[in-house]
Design a protein around this motif. Structure first.
Motif, PDB file in Angstrom:
ATOM      1  N   GLU A  77      35.171  39.793  27.451  1.00  0.00           N
ATOM      2  CA  GLU A  77      36.304  40.321  28.217  1.00  0.00           C
ATOM      3  C   GLU A  77      37.370  40.918  27.316  1.00  0.00           C
ATOM      4  O   GLU A  77      37.942  41.966  27.625  1.00  0.00           O
ATOM      5  CB  GLU A  77      36.903  39.213  29.085  1.00  0.00           C
ATOM      6  CG  GLU A  77      37.815  39.706  30.198  1.00  0.00           C
ATOM      7  CD  GLU A  77      37.085  40.550  31.236  1.00  0.00           C
ATOM      8  OE1 GLU A  77      37.745  41.417  31.856  1.00  0.00           O
ATOM      9  OE2 GLU A  77      35.878  40.354  31.430  1.00  0.00           O
ATOM     10  N   LYS A  88      36.126  44.231  26.000  1.00  0.00           N
ATOM     11  CA  LYS A  88      36.109  45.218  27.088  1.00  0.00           C
ATOM     12  C   LYS A  88      37.520  45.745  27.354  1.00  0.00           C
ATOM     13  O   LYS A  88      37.727  46.953  27.510  1.00  0.00           O
ATOM     14  CB  LYS A  88      35.544  44.575  28.352  1.00  0.00           C
ATOM     15  CG  LYS A  88      35.328  45.534  29.513  1.00  0.00           C
ATOM     16  CD  LYS A  88      34.825  44.808  30.758  1.00  0.00           C
ATOM     17  CE  LYS A  88      33.479  44.173  30.514  1.00  0.00           C
ATOM     18  NZ  LYS A  88      32.934  43.551  31.748  1.00  0.00           N
ATOM     19  N   ASN A  89      38.501  44.857  27.383  1.00  0.00           N
ATOM     20  CA  ASN A  89      39.888  45.290  27.581  1.00  0.00           C
ATOM     21  C   ASN A  89      40.376  46.156  26.430  1.00  0.00           C
ATOM     22  O   ASN A  89      41.178  47.075  26.626  1.00  0.00           O
ATOM     23  CB  ASN A  89      40.797  44.064  27.741  1.00  0.00           C
ATOM     24  CG  ASN A  89      40.542  43.311  29.031  1.00  0.00           C
ATOM     25  OD1 ASN A  89      40.065  43.902  30.013  1.00  0.00           O
ATOM     26  ND2 ASN A  89      40.826  42.021  29.048  1.00  0.00           N
TER      27      ASN A  89
END
Length: 286
Positions: free
Chosen positions: A59, A62-63
């Motif tokens: 995550e 991805k951010n």
């Protein structure tokens, strides 16, 4: 849109670099700090990458890609009035987040792969180039190795919580760096992209030449005290007490002697007492 190098850091870019650009610009000898602006990656590009590689991006990574599609920052130092590239901080774009170990090292038929070259020992849960792990290159490290995003015991659709960041050196040995991409990104920034800084997390450390740069531009990390201790070992400190300790004879402690030796004092005392007694006898005779 083409990537453009920028010398003026925008407010959000200053946060992205954790303010390290201002530190570098005020450091002695630093000639130029360059930051390459990158557009955010499109969400469908990330989804396409996950489908192609049968795994889910962590995550935090991805951010990161949704904010900037990769990262590139470099700085130089002045040597004889000419800038010499020194620091380099790189995170590959989503398109260059390529898998390692799946293809041949050479174009020849039946050429060995990385999986053929590694040993069979499962030392401390290290990554493997075969089907036991999925390995993707995050940072090429200027040819000094590779920082990799590793999915251990890889399975299709693997969740991001099973990823780790490892460093693969030029001898194909693995060294654990961090559990998360965020932690690695902080290490990258706070080590200022110094040459071979990843080797500080190996058992054999950075080269003597790299240590000289470390001493000049100490990384901004929680290990600053440790690094300063390492730097001390390169300073030739002469301690005469230690150097000549084996050559010095054990000093003989001398007590302060009285004005006369003890034997002569004793004989002098006996002579005095005999004189006194004789004088006393003479006086009695009188």
């Amino acid at each position: 849109m083409e990537e453009k190098p920028s010398t003026s850091i925008k407010p959000y870019q200053d946060k992205l670099t954790l303010g390290v650009t201002r530190i570098l610009e005020t450091s002695p000898g630093v000639a130029e700090v360059t930051f390459v602006e990158k557009e955010p990656a499109e969400r469908h590009t990330i989804i396409s990458w996950e489908q192609k590689n049968s795994c889910i991006l962590p995550e935090d990574l991805k951010n990161f890609y949704l904010m900037t599609n990769g990262f590139q920052m470099s700085w130089s130092v002045k040597t004889n009035d000419n800038p010499m590239p020194l620091g380099s901080m790189v995170i590959n774009s989503i398109a260059n987040l390529c898998r390692l170990g799946g293809s041949s090292m050479y174009t020849l038929p039946n050429a060995p792969t990385l999986a053929d070259l590694e040993d069979d020992t499962d030392e401390e849960g290290k990554p493997h180039f075969d089907s036991r792990s999925l390995i993707f290159e995050l940072d090429p490290c200027n040819g000094n190795g590779k920082v990799c995003l590793v999915y251990k015991q890889a399975k299709p659709g693997r969740a991001e919580k099973n990823t780790e960041i490892w460093f693969l050196d030029r001898a194909l040995y693995w060294h654990f760096l961090t559990k998360t991409f965020t932690a690695y990104y902080r290490l990258l920034i706070t080590h200022l992209g110094l040459p071979q800084w990843q080797y500080a997390f190996t058992s054999y450390g950075v080269s003597p030449q790299a240590k000289q740069w470390f001493n000049m531009y100490k990384p901004i990390t929680i290990n600053t005290a440790l690094l300063s201790e390492e730097a001390d070992c390169f300073v030739n400190k002469l301690d005469p007490n230690k150097v000549f300790k084996s050559k010095n004879k054990t000093p003989v402690i001398k007590k302060k002697s009285p004005s006369q030796p003890a034997g002569s004092q004793k004989s002098h005392t006996s002579m005095t007492s005999s004189k006194t007694s004789s004088l006393a006898g003479n006086s009695s005779r009188k």
